[in-house]
Design a protein around this motif. Structure first.
Motif, short mmCIF file in Angstrom:
data_model
loop_
_atom_site.label_atom_id
_atom_site.label_comp_id
_atom_site.label_asym_id
_atom_site.label_seq_id
_atom_site.Cartn_x
_atom_site.Cartn_y
_atom_site.Cartn_z
N ASN A 178 -2.53 7.62 -0.78
CA ASN A 178 -2.83 7.79 0.64
C ASN A 178 -3.14 6.41 1.22
O ASN A 178 -4.27 5.94 1.16
N ARG A 184 0.83 -1.21 0.00
CA ARG A 184 0.00 0.00 0.00
C ARG A 184 0.86 1.26 0.00
O ARG A 184 0.54 2.25 -0.68
N SER A 218 -3.73 5.25 4.05
CA SER A 218 -4.79 5.15 5.05
C SER A 218 -6.18 5.19 4.42
O SER A 218 -7.17 4.82 5.06
N GLU A 219 -6.26 5.64 3.16
CA GLU A 219 -7.52 5.61 2.41
C GLU A 219 -7.24 4.95 1.06
O GLU A 219 -7.17 5.63 0.02
N HIS A 233 -8.00 -3.05 -0.57
CA HIS A 233 -8.93 -2.73 0.51
C HIS A 233 -8.96 -3.83 1.56
O HIS A 233 -8.59 -4.97 1.30
N LYS A 242 -7.03 3.16 -2.50
CA LYS A 242 -7.82 3.20 -3.73
C LYS A 242 -7.87 1.83 -4.40
O LYS A 242 -8.80 1.53 -5.14
N GLU A 259 -0.41 3.19 -3.18
CA GLU A 259 -1.48 4.11 -2.81
C GLU A 259 -0.93 5.52 -2.59
O GLU A 259 0.10 5.68 -1.93
#
Length: 230
Positions: free
Chosen positions: A210, A204, A212-213, A218, A215, A208
């Motif tokens: 971000n 991640r 922590s969020e 998941h 895309k 990613e």
């Protein structure tokens, strides 16, 4: 062609024993006895496997592993002290693909090396399975084992690529940590589910914008991980 292995340990008897045993199986073995020498050899050669002790003169195994990961994804297996879980976790954090605990049985080491080589070497693809997989922002080349996001290459370790390939090829399928451990590391891998968590976190951080969020990768709370891109 013979598989090429770099064995790195400052205990010369251990190196000699591993080298002799691997050469008996037809492998080509180079040896290094400190971190600087190991890094220099890794820059000058391509290895199918690097066995890397943690406790080394000049540069420790973590530093060597991290430095190698800046230019190569060749498989790295850390040699770690028995029962020292923090060493194992740190080795994975720095980009190692696996670890073997000391003291070890040389037959187990050879079996693990061969299993890792089989899993990390690029496998020939069937004609109906294209080598280029494109999903939204992502392009995965399974032949050259390269990942691109918005045209920019992301440098992944062997295990990180194996995870990403599995996720992308099975969009929306949720994998438990136990299942990922079996599929990517193999049933003979002695580690636990924290290995999966460490690799997913590192993946991640690389893919990613971000983490922590996410895309792409998941979490299904209480179940596991899955890939989906809107």
């Amino acid at each position: 062609m013979a598989k090429k292995v770099l064995v790195v340990d400052d205990e010369k008897l251990i190196v000699k024993g591993i080298r002799f045993s691997l050469e008996q199986d037809g492998m080509e073995v180079d040896c290094a006895y400190d971190g600087e020498e190991a890094l220099s050899m890794a820059k000058a050669n391509h290895y199918d496997m690097i066995l890397l002790d943690i406790m080394l003169p000049k540069m420790d195994g973590f530093e060597v592993c991290q430095a190698i990961r800046e230019f190569s994804d060749m498989p790295i297996v850390m040699l770690t002290a028995k029962g020292d879980d923090m060493d194992k976790i740190l080795g994975l954090e720095y980009g190692a693909d696996d670890y073997i605990t000391k003291p070890f049985n040389i037959l187990e080491v050879k079996a693990r090396i061969k299993a890792i080589m089989r899993r990390t070497s690029a496998q020939p693809k069937k004609e109906q399975n294209p080598s280029i997989i494109e999903k939204g922002d992502l392009r995965l080349d399974t032949d050259s084992r390269r990942l691109f996001i918005l045209g920019r290459e992301v440098n992944l370790t062997a295990k990180e690529f194996d995870l990403m390939e599995l996720f992308i090829k099975n969009e929306n399928k949720v994998y438990s940590r136990e299942t990922l451990l079996a599929l990517v590391w193999g049933n003979d891998f002695p580690g636990d589910e924290r290995t999966v968590d460490v690799h997913v976190r590192r993946l991640r951080e690389k893919v990613e914008s971000n983490p922590s969020e996410p895309k792409y990768i998941h979490t299904k709370w209480g179940v596991g991980y899955y890939y989906y891109q809107k």
